[in-house]
Design an enzyme around this catalytic site. Structure first.
Site, mmCIF file in Angstrom:
data_model
loop_
_atom_site.group_PDB
_atom_site.id
_atom_site.type_symbol
_atom_site.label_atom_id
_atom_site.label_comp_id
_atom_site.label_asym_id
_atom_site.label_seq_id
_atom_site.Cartn_x
_atom_site.Cartn_y
_atom_site.Cartn_z
ATOM 1 N N SER A 13 0.841 -1.199 0.000
ATOM 2 C CA SER A 13 0.000 0.000 0.000
ATOM 3 C C SER A 13 0.875 1.248 0.000
ATOM 4 C CB SER A 13 -0.913 0.005 1.226
ATOM 5 O OG SER A 13 -1.664 1.202 1.228
ATOM 6 N N HIS A 35 -1.252 -1.058 -4.190
ATOM 7 C CA HIS A 35 -2.562 -0.649 -3.686
ATOM 8 C C HIS A 35 -2.530 0.855 -3.411
ATOM 9 C CE1 HIS A 35 -6.400 -1.364 -1.589
ATOM 10 N NE2 HIS A 35 -5.975 -0.479 -0.694
ATOM 11 N N ASP A 65 -4.697 4.138 -2.037
ATOM 12 C CA ASP A 65 -5.840 4.566 -1.240
ATOM 13 C C ASP A 65 -6.189 6.015 -1.507
ATOM 14 O OD1 ASP A 65 -6.350 2.222 0.390
ATOM 15 O OD2 ASP A 65 -4.389 2.606 1.282
ATOM 16 N N MET A 96 -8.558 9.079 -0.699
ATOM 17 C CA MET A 96 -9.459 9.520 0.383
ATOM 18 C C MET A 96 -9.850 10.980 0.164
ATOM 19 S SD MET A 96 -7.369 8.026 3.624
ATOM 20 C CE MET A 96 -6.583 6.423 3.580
ATOM 21 N N HIS A 106 -8.250 1.959 -4.531
ATOM 22 C CA HIS A 106 -9.292 1.825 -3.512
ATOM 23 C C HIS A 106 -9.864 3.212 -3.243
ATOM 24 C CE1 HIS A 106 -10.023 0.664 1.045
ATOM 25 N NE2 HIS A 106 -11.149 0.951 0.404
ATOM 26 N N MET A 131 -11.917 5.560 -1.331
ATOM 27 C CA MET A 131 -12.629 5.834 -0.077
ATOM 28 C C MET A 131 -13.184 7.242 -0.194
ATOM 29 S SD MET A 131 -10.004 4.054 2.537
ATOM 30 C CE MET A 131 -8.744 4.037 1.302
ATOM 31 N N MET A 172 -12.540 -4.678 4.673
ATOM 32 C CA MET A 172 -11.650 -3.819 5.465
ATOM 33 C C MET A 172 -11.401 -4.468 6.831
ATOM 34 S SD MET A 172 -10.624 -1.327 3.665
ATOM 35 C CE MET A 172 -9.679 -0.569 5.012
ATOM 36 N N GLY A 178 -9.121 4.851 6.642
ATOM 37 C CA GLY A 178 -8.717 6.242 6.837
ATOM 38 C C GLY A 178 -7.233 6.407 7.100
ATOM 39 N N PHE A 179 -6.647 5.457 7.811
ATOM 40 C CA PHE A 179 -5.244 5.610 8.189
ATOM 41 C C PHE A 179 -4.512 4.280 8.121
ATOM 42 C CE2 PHE A 179 -7.619 8.973 10.166
ATOM 43 C CZ PHE A 179 -6.825 10.092 9.942
ATOM 44 N N GLY A 180 -3.228 4.349 7.753
ATOM 45 C CA GLY A 180 -2.378 3.173 7.825
ATOM 46 C C GLY A 180 -1.921 2.949 9.259
ATOM 47 N N GLY A 181 -1.307 1.817 9.494
ATOM 48 C CA GLY A 181 -0.681 1.557 10.787
ATOM 49 C C GLY A 181 -1.613 1.211 11.924
ATOM 50 N N ASP A 219 -7.417 -5.651 3.932
ATOM 51 C CA ASP A 219 -6.702 -4.373 3.904
ATOM 52 C C ASP A 219 -6.736 -3.744 5.289
ATOM 53 O OD1 ASP A 219 -5.653 -1.882 3.232
ATOM 54 O OD2 ASP A 219 -7.356 -1.275 1.985
ATOM 55 N N GLY A 220 -5.544 -3.595 5.880
ATOM 56 C CA GLY A 220 -5.436 -2.935 7.175
ATOM 57 C C GLY A 220 -4.831 -3.859 8.222
ATOM 58 N N GLY A 221 -3.659 -3.472 8.727
ATOM 59 C CA GLY A 221 -3.024 -4.257 9.788
ATOM 60 C C GLY A 221 -2.560 -5.635 9.341
ATOM 61 N N GLY A 251 0.707 -2.283 4.081
ATOM 62 C CA GLY A 251 1.365 -0.973 4.041
ATOM 63 C C GLY A 251 2.577 -0.959 4.942
HETATM 64 C C1 DX5 Z 1 -6.581 2.125 5.330
HETATM 65 C C2 DX5 Z 1 -6.087 1.818 3.928
HETATM 66 C C3 DX5 Z 1 -5.029 0.779 3.854
HETATM 67 C C4 DX5 Z 1 -3.738 1.125 4.518
HETATM 68 C C5 DX5 Z 1 -3.179 -0.139 5.095
HETATM 69 O O1 DX5 Z 1 -7.625 3.034 5.247
HETATM 70 O O2 DX5 Z 1 -7.178 1.362 3.126
HETATM 71 O O3 DX5 Z 1 -4.763 0.382 2.499
HETATM 72 O O4 DX5 Z 1 -2.780 1.699 3.649
HETATM 73 O O5 DX5 Z 1 -2.073 0.188 5.836
HETATM 74 P P1 DX5 Z 1 -1.439 -0.744 6.948
HETATM 75 O O6 DX5 Z 1 -0.974 -2.001 6.241
HETATM 76 O O7 DX5 Z 1 -0.336 0.081 7.477
HETATM 77 O O8 DX5 Z 1 -2.518 -1.048 7.940
HETATM 78 ZN ZN ZN Z 2 -6.915 0.398 0.959
#
Ligand code: DX5
Ligand code: ZN
Length: 219
Positions: free
Chosen positions: A11, A36, A38, A40, A69, A71, A139, A144-147, A177-179, A199
């Site tokens: 990502s 990927h 994102d 937003m 993706h 959002m 999801m 909204g946020f990575g990490g 997608d996510g974590g 990501g």
């Molecule tokens: C979250 C995004 C994800 C994000 C994943 O809203 O859709 O694609 O980049 O990031 P990680 O892998 O850090 O959770």
């Molecule tokens: Zn995504």
């Protein structure tokens, strides 16, 4: 037997935006199957990431498929600005548009069509669209946020997607997608996921190639 060969999609949200082209090359050289992206809008989610110009900049250097993706609240209004660069375009079932018509427009433009749902949205919300998609993105964090940490409670939806695929003979990919990490990717795989967005766990790894290789070994 998974219905599709597994895909790992780094990502871009987690990369160094100041060195975008190098980061794209780094992800590809490390073995990322797709990238990927994102998008937003600050309305659908509480963050603003990047838009079509940024996606085009990546498309100019990327050699792997771009998995975009959206959002955003009104994906129907902005599709045209992404269909050239994207291979797959995913919209949210919670978006404020005619979802079936938007999925059809994505396919008519030559992309594969994905649908996504937030952790709080039940699987039943996407059921009417299962015959109109190429990818179902569950999801595994609040978008909204990575990490953020992986939400284990989303796994029954991955399982429901896998069960429906078999029961009703569909061919969509199941993406998470996510974590997604070395610890959580195998859990998602056990429930039926075949497409893994990662990501932080790959871009922030000391050795991205090793991180992707190790993830591939456990899914
Ligand atoms: C979250 C995004 C994800 C994000 C994943 O809203 O859709 O694609 O980049 O990031 P990680 O892998 O850090 O959770
Ligand atoms: Zn995504």
């Amino acid at each position: 037997m998974p219905a599709h060969p597994p895909v790992i999609a780094p990502s871009v949200l987690a990369c160094d935006f100041g060195r975008l082209h190098e980061e794209v090359r780094r992800a590809e050289a490390a073995g990322g199957d797709w990238l990927h992206l994102d998008v937003m809008d600050g309305h659908f989610v509480d963050n603003i990431s990047f838009g079509p110009a940024f996606v085009d900049a990546i498309a100019r250097v990327a050699t792997v498929p771009l998995d975009v993706h959206l959002m955003i609240e009104r994906p129907d209004r902005y599709l045209e600005r992404f269909v050239k660069a994207a291979r797959n375009l995913t919209i949210h079932v919670e978006a404020e548009c005619d979802v079936a018509a938007t999925l059809a427009a994505i396919r008519a433009a030559g992309c594969t069509a994905g649908i996504s749902l937030r952790p709080a949205t039940p699987f039943s919300a996407v059921e009417p669209f299962l015959d109109q998609i190429d990818l179902l993105l569950v999801m595994t964090v609040v978008p909204g946020f990575g990490g953020q940490p992986f939400l284990l409670e989303t796994m029954p939806k991955v399982q429901a997607a896998a069960d429906a695929r078999v029961a009703r003979g569909f061919g969509y990919r199941i993406e998470v997608d996510g974590g997604i990490t070395l610890k959580t990717a195998p859990i998602a795989a056990q429930h039926g996921a075949d497409t893994f967005v990662a990501g932080t766990s790959v871009f922030a790894a000391p050795d991205m190639e090793a991180a992707i290789r190790e993830m591939r070994a456990v899914i």
